[in-house]
Structures are given as structure tokens and as C-alpha cells.
Design a protein around this motif. Structure first.
Motif, short mmCIF file in Angstrom:
data_model
loop_
_atom_site.label_atom_id
_atom_site.label_comp_id
_atom_site.label_asym_id
_atom_site.label_seq_id
_atom_site.Cartn_x
_atom_site.Cartn_y
_atom_site.Cartn_z
N UNK A 1 -0.91 14.11 0.07
CA UNK A 1 -0.26 13.26 1.05
C UNK A 1 -1.06 12.01 1.09
N UNK A 2 -2.42 12.21 0.48
CA UNK A 2 -3.23 10.98 0.48
C UNK A 2 -2.98 9.86 -0.69
N UNK A 3 -2.42 10.72 -1.61
CA UNK A 3 -1.86 9.90 -2.88
C UNK A 3 -0.62 9.23 -2.41
N UNK A 4 0.26 9.92 -1.84
CA UNK A 4 1.64 9.26 -1.28
C UNK A 4 1.36 7.81 -0.36
N UNK A 5 0.25 8.17 0.19
CA UNK A 5 -0.20 7.06 1.05
C UNK A 5 -0.48 5.63 0.44
N UNK B 1 -3.66 -0.22 2.58
CA UNK B 1 -3.86 -1.71 2.52
C UNK B 1 -2.89 -2.62 3.19
N UNK B 2 -1.72 -2.28 2.83
CA UNK B 2 -0.51 -2.99 3.14
C UNK B 2 -0.03 -2.94 4.46
N UNK B 3 -0.31 -1.64 5.20
CA UNK B 3 0.27 -1.14 6.61
C UNK B 3 1.76 -0.66 6.46
N UNK B 4 2.14 -0.80 5.35
CA UNK B 4 3.76 -0.17 5.11
C UNK B 4 4.02 1.10 4.08
N UNK B 5 4.25 2.08 4.87
CA UNK B 5 4.32 3.39 3.90
C UNK B 5 6.08 3.56 3.34
N UNK B 6 6.43 2.83 2.45
CA UNK B 6 7.69 2.72 2.25
C UNK B 6 8.05 4.08 1.09
N UNK B 7 8.78 4.98 1.49
CA UNK B 7 9.28 6.12 0.78
C UNK B 7 10.56 6.48 1.15
N UNK B 8 11.04 7.36 0.43
CA UNK B 8 12.55 7.84 0.86
C UNK B 8 12.25 8.92 1.95
N UNK B 9 13.67 9.16 2.36
CA UNK B 9 13.71 10.06 3.72
C UNK B 9 13.05 11.26 3.32
N UNK C 1 -3.07 5.95 10.57
CA UNK C 1 -3.48 4.70 11.28
C UNK C 1 -4.36 5.10 12.49
N UNK C 2 -4.59 6.33 12.82
CA UNK C 2 -5.61 6.79 13.79
C UNK C 2 -6.92 6.71 13.09
N UNK D 1 -7.93 4.97 10.31
CA UNK D 1 -8.40 3.79 9.82
C UNK D 1 -8.65 2.61 10.92
N UNK D 2 -7.89 2.93 11.85
CA UNK D 2 -7.94 1.90 13.10
C UNK D 2 -7.11 0.91 12.69
N UNK D 3 -6.12 1.07 11.71
CA UNK D 3 -5.21 0.14 11.34
C UNK D 3 -3.66 0.72 11.35
N UNK D 4 -2.76 -0.14 11.70
CA UNK D 4 -1.61 0.47 11.75
C UNK D 4 -0.83 0.75 10.52
N UNK D 5 -0.14 1.85 10.23
CA UNK D 5 0.48 2.05 8.92
C UNK D 5 1.99 2.37 9.47
N UNK D 6 2.86 1.65 9.04
CA UNK D 6 4.30 1.67 9.38
C UNK D 6 5.15 2.48 8.56
N UNK D 7 5.91 3.51 8.92
CA UNK D 7 6.64 4.30 8.12
C UNK D 7 8.18 3.36 7.82
#
Length: 284
Positions: free
Chosen positions: A146-150, A155-163, A211-212, A214-220
Motif C-alpha cells: 500500500x505504501x509502494x502504491x502511494x 508529494x503530488x497529493x494525487x493518487x491516480x490508479x485504476x479502479x 492524508x491523516x 501526513x497532514x496533507x491532502x491526498x486525493x484519489x
């Protein structure tokens, strides 16, 4: 003697440590491709011998005197993986081992779109016909993945992955302890239930935890399989690696990794480590 293969790897190394909590060092042997990397174990009284699944002749010496052998699955796929596993199982049987323990996966399935899963299923068949007692550890999906997939999303705040679908992420430490129990005690026989964490979390949930922490938003963000694969190739990933990852998401969409089972905490006598704690340690 209890023999652990892959003892310089993440899982195999942790298994040895947990095994040494249960039995004396002179009852433990390790099978490693590079004995120099296991010198610290040798200094603690563990028998260290060279053994390479790709060199079956070397396994005869590495497994000598074995009562139980842990065959840690290799980092390969397809016919090569099944052949290497089969050679290791055959060598363990030839050595006189009374039980072979194999690190399989909760998603082992000959029809899975995730490439390692048919390999695990095929290896399990080899074990069933090996003629000795065996334990198949149906390990949950590694929480470290899960960490690797993040990846860059931290850094970018965007987690772009397939469904995707929910995955019951499971800590290496818990699975290592379970393997040590299987090797030291007569408590697991045949194919185990899924050895999983306490909850199944999809990648949106992983992003929320990140997000919780790091305190930084990570958008799926959901992207198509084709777009994701093209992106991997553009960043230099080999085609087989890109296909493997696309297959991972296809399998998770089918629910292949969603099962949550109480078997692991029952075996350990404590709750399984939650994904949040594994990510906390990884993210820092």
C-alpha cells in the motif's frame, strides 16, 4: 532442524527472528544465495548454507538434516516461479523433511488476472502431491505494498490508479510470526484460512489514511487501466511489470483480496497490526 529459505529477504529474515524466539539457534538453519549476507545469523549459532532454487543441486546440502522446511515464494512469475518452487519442494522431500511450509497468498487462484496468484495455486498443487505433510500459508496482501502504491502521491497529493476493490492489508511482521508458529509447533496443517489484517481498505481509504498521517491532502483519482499502463511504460517500467500491476487492480476489483478472517489474530494471540500503523512507520 528447521530450515528457512530466503532468510536474507524481508519476510524470510523476519521469520528467522521470530523462530529464534521459540527454538534454540542450533535447531535453525537458513538457505541463502549469498551466505556472507547471513553472517550475523551464523554468529548467533544458526546454520548458514548456500542454496539457490535455480540450482537444485545446491539445495541438497542446504536442506541436509531438515525436519521442516519453509519455502518462501520467489520474486518471479509464470512457469519459472512454479518450477523453482517445485524444485525446492522436491529437495525438501528428498532431504527427509517431515513437513514443508509454503508462503502462498490469500488470492491463490488459477484464474486470477494477477499473475502471481495462478503460480501460487499451481505450487499448492505440487505440495498436495508431494507425499509429505505440508502447510500452505494463505498470507494476506502485504501492507507494505500500500505504501509502494502511494508512491509520488505523498508529494503530488494525487493518487491516480485504476479502479480497485478492498484489500485486507497484512503486516510482514504478523505473517512472519505466523510462519514461525507453523514451523515450531504442530498447529497448522494443509491450507490455512486467509491470514489477514482486521479490515479491508481500498485505495481511497489508503489515501485518506495517508492524508491523516501526513497532514496533507491526498486525493484519489481513478484512471483507466490503459492510461495507467501507458504511464508506467512512459516512466520506464518493463511491460511485464506494468501488466502485473494492471492485473493487481483487476483482481482487487473482483474482490480477490477483500476477505477478512480471524485466523491470524487467533494464531498470534493478539490483534493483527492495522494498516494505519504500518503506513505510520513507513511514512515516518
Amino acid at each position: 532442524m528447521i530450515i528457512v529459505s530466503g532468510a536474507t529477504g524481508t519476510l524470510g529474515g523476519a521469520v528467522v527472528e521470530r523462530l529464534l524466539d521459540r527454538v534454540a539457534p542450533d535447531r535453525v538453519g537458513v538457505c541463502v544465495r549469498d551466505p556472507a549476507k547471513a553472517k550475523a545469523l551464523e554468529e548467533r549459532g544458526v546454520r548458514v548454507r548456500r542454496g539457490d532454487f535455480a540450482d537444485p543441486a545446491s539445495l541438497e546440502h542446504a536442506f541436509e538434516g531438515a525436519t521442516r522446511v519453509l519455502v518462501v515464494s520467489v520474486d518471479s512469475a509464470g512457469e519459472t516461479a512454479v518450477r523453482l518452487h517445485g524444485d525446492a519442494i522436491g529437495a525438501a522431500v528428498k532431504s527427509g523433511a517431515a513437513r514443508v511450509v509454503y508462503t502462498s497468498h490469500m488470492g491463490a487462484n488459477p484464474a486470477s488476472p494477477f499473475a502471481p496468484m495462478p503460480d501460487h495455486a499451481a505450487t499448492e498443487e505440487v505440495l498436495r502431491h508431494s507425499g509429505v505433510a505440508y502447510t500452505v500459508l494463505r498470507n494476506g496482501f502485504y501492507a507494505s505494498s500500500a505504501h509502494l502504491l502511494l508512491g509520488a502521491a505523498l508529494t503530488t497529493g494525487e493518487l491516480a490508479l485504476p479502479e480497485d476493490g478492498p484489500v485486507s492489508w497484512t503486516a510482514h511482521a504478523d505473517l512472519a510470526e505466523a510462519a514461525a508458529v507453523a514451523l515450531a509447533d504442530d498447529v497448522l496443517d494443509g491450507v490455512t484460512p486467509a491470514l489477514t489484517g482486521a479490515e479491508a481498505v481500498d485505495m481511497a481509504g489508503v489515501a485518506a489514511i495517508a492524508s491523516e498521517l501526513t497532514g496533507k491532502p491526498v486525493r484519489r483519482v481513478v484512471v483507466s487501466d490503459d492510461k495507467y499502463r501507458a504511464g508506467l511504460l512512459a516512466h520506464g517500467a518493463p511491460a511485464h511489470a506494468a501488466d502485473l500491476l494492471v492485473g493487481l487492480f483487476a483482481a482487487s476489483r473482483q474482490g480477490e483480496f477483500a476477505r477478512v478472517d480471524p485466523a491470524l489474530p487467533r494464531l498470534l494471540g493478539r490483534p493483527a497490526l492495522p494498516l494505519r500503523e504500518v503506513l505510520r512507520a513507513a511514512i515516518g
